[in-house]
Write an enzyme that holds these catalytic residues in place. Structure first.
Site, short mmCIF file in Angstrom:
data_model
loop_
_atom_site.label_atom_id
_atom_site.label_comp_id
_atom_site.label_asym_id
_atom_site.label_seq_id
_atom_site.Cartn_x
_atom_site.Cartn_y
_atom_site.Cartn_z
N ARG A 51 46.04 -1.58 -58.99
CA ARG A 51 46.07 -2.88 -58.27
C ARG A 51 46.00 -2.70 -56.75
O ARG A 51 46.42 -3.57 -56.00
CB ARG A 51 47.30 -3.69 -58.63
CG ARG A 51 47.37 -4.06 -60.10
CD ARG A 51 48.39 -5.13 -60.36
NE ARG A 51 48.43 -5.41 -61.78
CZ ARG A 51 49.11 -4.69 -62.66
NH1 ARG A 51 49.82 -3.66 -62.25
NH2 ARG A 51 49.08 -5.00 -63.93
N LYS B 213 35.17 -6.06 -46.64
CA LYS B 213 34.43 -6.46 -47.85
C LYS B 213 34.09 -5.21 -48.64
O LYS B 213 33.48 -4.28 -48.10
CB LYS B 213 33.14 -7.17 -47.47
CG LYS B 213 33.31 -8.63 -47.13
CD LYS B 213 31.92 -9.28 -47.06
CE LYS B 213 31.98 -10.71 -46.62
NZ LYS B 213 30.63 -11.29 -46.52
N GLU C 168 21.34 -4.21 -36.72
CA GLU C 168 22.65 -4.90 -36.73
C GLU C 168 23.28 -4.82 -35.34
O GLU C 168 23.97 -5.75 -34.92
CB GLU C 168 23.58 -4.29 -37.79
CG GLU C 168 23.01 -4.29 -39.21
CD GLU C 168 23.07 -5.63 -39.94
OE1 GLU C 168 23.53 -6.63 -39.35
OE2 GLU C 168 22.63 -5.67 -41.12
N LYS D 5 32.20 -7.40 -34.38
CA LYS D 5 32.44 -7.68 -35.81
C LYS D 5 33.91 -7.98 -36.04
O LYS D 5 34.26 -8.92 -36.76
CB LYS D 5 31.99 -6.50 -36.67
CG LYS D 5 32.37 -6.66 -38.14
CD LYS D 5 31.23 -6.69 -39.10
CE LYS D 5 31.70 -7.14 -40.48
NZ LYS D 5 30.96 -6.53 -41.57
N GLU E 71 35.78 -15.67 -44.90
CA GLU E 71 34.58 -16.48 -44.90
C GLU E 71 34.86 -17.92 -45.32
O GLU E 71 34.21 -18.46 -46.20
CB GLU E 71 33.54 -15.85 -45.83
CG GLU E 71 32.14 -15.95 -45.29
CD GLU E 71 31.17 -14.99 -45.95
OE1 GLU E 71 30.34 -15.46 -46.70
OE2 GLU E 71 31.26 -13.78 -45.71
N ARG F 22 32.39 -16.41 -39.85
CA ARG F 22 31.87 -15.13 -40.34
C ARG F 22 30.38 -15.25 -40.70
O ARG F 22 29.65 -14.27 -40.67
CB ARG F 22 32.70 -14.64 -41.53
CG ARG F 22 32.49 -13.18 -41.84
CD ARG F 22 33.61 -12.60 -42.70
NE ARG F 22 33.27 -11.23 -43.07
CZ ARG F 22 34.13 -10.29 -43.41
NH1 ARG F 22 35.41 -10.55 -43.43
NH2 ARG F 22 33.73 -9.08 -43.73
N ASN G 56 25.38 -13.50 -40.44
CA ASN G 56 24.21 -13.56 -41.32
C ASN G 56 22.94 -13.97 -40.58
O ASN G 56 21.95 -14.34 -41.20
CB ASN G 56 24.46 -14.53 -42.48
CG ASN G 56 25.42 -13.95 -43.47
OD1 ASN G 56 25.52 -12.73 -43.62
ND2 ASN G 56 26.18 -14.80 -44.13
N HIS H 263 19.61 -13.03 -41.94
CA HIS H 263 19.82 -12.50 -43.28
C HIS H 263 19.26 -13.38 -44.39
O HIS H 263 18.93 -12.87 -45.45
CB HIS H 263 21.30 -12.21 -43.51
CG HIS H 263 21.76 -10.92 -42.87
ND1 HIS H 263 21.65 -10.69 -41.52
CD2 HIS H 263 22.30 -9.78 -43.40
CE1 HIS H 263 22.13 -9.47 -41.25
NE2 HIS H 263 22.53 -8.91 -42.36
N HIS I 134 17.10 -11.20 -46.61
CA HIS I 134 17.37 -10.94 -48.03
C HIS I 134 16.14 -11.27 -48.88
O HIS I 134 15.83 -10.56 -49.84
CB HIS I 134 18.57 -11.76 -48.51
CG HIS I 134 19.88 -11.26 -47.98
ND1 HIS I 134 20.98 -12.08 -47.82
CD2 HIS I 134 20.26 -10.03 -47.56
CE1 HIS I 134 21.98 -11.36 -47.33
NE2 HIS I 134 21.56 -10.11 -47.15
N HIS J 227 17.51 -2.05 -45.10
CA HIS J 227 18.15 -3.34 -44.82
C HIS J 227 17.90 -3.80 -43.38
O HIS J 227 17.47 -4.93 -43.15
CB HIS J 227 19.64 -3.23 -45.12
CG HIS J 227 20.40 -4.47 -44.77
ND1 HIS J 227 20.29 -5.64 -45.49
CD2 HIS J 227 21.27 -4.74 -43.76
CE1 HIS J 227 21.06 -6.56 -44.95
NE2 HIS J 227 21.67 -6.05 -43.89
#
Ligand SMILES: NC(=O)c1ccc[n+]([C@@H]2O[C@H](COP(=O)([O-])OP(=O)(O)OC[C@H]3O[C@@H](n4cnc5c(N)ncnc54)[C@H](O)[C@@H]3O)[C@@H](O)[C@H]2O)c1
Ligand SMILES: [Zn+2]
Length: 368
Positions: A127, A149, A191, A233, A243, A248, A252, A255, A259, A272
């Protein structure tokens, strides 16, 4: 006497889980003192590393840690396919066999793939156990290692399963970039440049002036670029850890387009950052068509990306296919197209209900 290379320190003061980011050059051999400061009760370190960085980086860390702790090493095959349930299960069993307990910590050594995967293992084993990020790609150093994340992919669905789980420490050694392929390095610069556009005009100008030093991988220039990016960041993550407020989402920028480019070109065709650079160009062009920015904005962004050697167009970009991919992105809400769009260098906003014909025009403009 040789003085140790003391890294710079940034704080990420999250209320429930504050942690430092340490940024230095050639200091991994001294990592043990930073780890001991953060986790005085630690007795066992499991180094989960990308197979490509076994030598010299994971080995250097193990050598540094083994005088103080019981250590185990687990290698993960390089590449995005390792962010999968099978690797997750393999790592859980590896931790069990290594007699991992609450006095253990995972040390994740690699790019975003290993950081996301090992972070997910740390978030779930017993956990949740402690972990340290040692990012070894530029993208991981300026983006994925900061913010908590973690996650893996499902077939056809990227980052579909995951958890927010903050590291105890992010330990960045610029020297690790010395073994990184030039294309991966340049991709990571997308980035870095993104932070300039979304929140820091001064940094944008600095990047423009220092692109040669960055390409020459000058340690001082890289340290400044990485430090400023991590701070940007961290600021966004602090304002919106999970988010929920929309802040946040500014990360993106480029993005939604990017994507779609990644998905349509086939994963693996573009790195990427390359796809995101083209995506930011599309977003800038869209903002110009919506009269949110002027021509000069677009010229400045194009000039910066070009000097950073980032791609700015994709000749095969097809508006119909791109729109289809964008509507099926998990971040598209209720069939509405939303974009992070600039208003000036250093500021972006979330814009809803963008006219589809302008999106098409922006895609077409960046396919030439
Ligand atoms: N968690 C987040 O917030 C977040 C943010 C952005 C991206 N990501 C994730 O990050 C991943 C991409 O990360 P990445 O670009 O670092 O890719 P990556 O981890 O696949 O690394 C890129 C390549 O570089 C190699 N490599 C890594 N470090 C090296 C070094 N120092 N020397 C030589 N080779 C080295 C790897 O083996 C790999 O082949 C994606 O899965 C993406 O979803 C996560
Ligand atoms: Zn990105």
């Amino acid at each position: 006497m040789v003085l140790p290379n003391v890294p710079d320190r940034l704080e990420v003061p999250l209320p429930d889980a504050p942690y430092p980011i340490l940024i230095g050059s050639d200091w991994l051999a001294d990592l043990v003192s930073s780890i001991a400061d953060r986790m005085p009760d630690l007795s066992h370190a499991i180094i989960i590393h990308d197979a490509a960085v076994a030598q010299p980086w994971a080995a250097t860390i193990q050598q540094a840690l083994q005088a103080s702790y019981r250590t185990d090493m687990i290698s993960v095959p390089s590449g995005e396919p390792s962010k999968c349930v099978e690797q997750l299960q393999r790592l859980w069993i590896g931790l069990l066999e290594a007699k991992t307990d609450r006095k253990s910590a995972i040390i994740a050594v690699g790019g975003g793939v290993v950081g996301d995967l090992a972070g997910m293992v740390a978030a779930t084993f017993m956990r949740g156990i402690r972990f340290v990020q040692v990012p070894t790609t530029l993208l991981a150093q300026v983006d994925s290692s900061v913010g908590g994340k973690t996650g893996i992919n499902l077939p056809g669905a990227k980052n579909m399963v995951g958890s927010f789980w903050q590291p105890q420490l992010v330990a960045i050694d610029i020297a690790t970039l010395g073994t990184l392929a030039p294309r991966e390095f340049i991709s990571g610069l997308a980035e870095v440049a993104k932070y300039g556009v979304i929140c820091d005009a001064e940094f944008f100008a600095w990047l423009q002036q220092n692109h040669e030093a960055i390409h020459a991988r000058d340690a001082a220039a890289l340290k400044h670029a990485i430090r400023t990016s991590c701070q940007a960041k961290a600021d966004v993550v602090l304002a919106d850890e999970r988010e929920t407020t929309g802040c946040r989402a500014t990360l993106n920028y480029g993005h939604t387009f990017g994507h779609a480019i990644e998905a349509l070109a086939g994963y693996g065709h573009f790195l990427h950052g390359e796809a995101i650079a083209i995506g930011m160009q599309m977003a800038a062009d869209l903002a110009r068509r919506m009269r949110r920015v002027d021509d000069a904005f677009c010229e400045q962004q194009t000039e910066l990306f070009t000097s950073l050697q980032l791609p700015i167009t994709w000749s095969e970009a097809d508006p119909d296919a791109m729109l289809g991919a964008m509507f099926s992105d998990k971040k598209t809400e209720h069939g509405k197209l939303r974009f992070i769009l600039p208003t000036k260098i250093g500021h972006v906003e979330l814009v809803d209900d963008v006219p589809e014909d302008l999106v098409r025009q922006a895609i077409t403009a960046c396919s030439k």
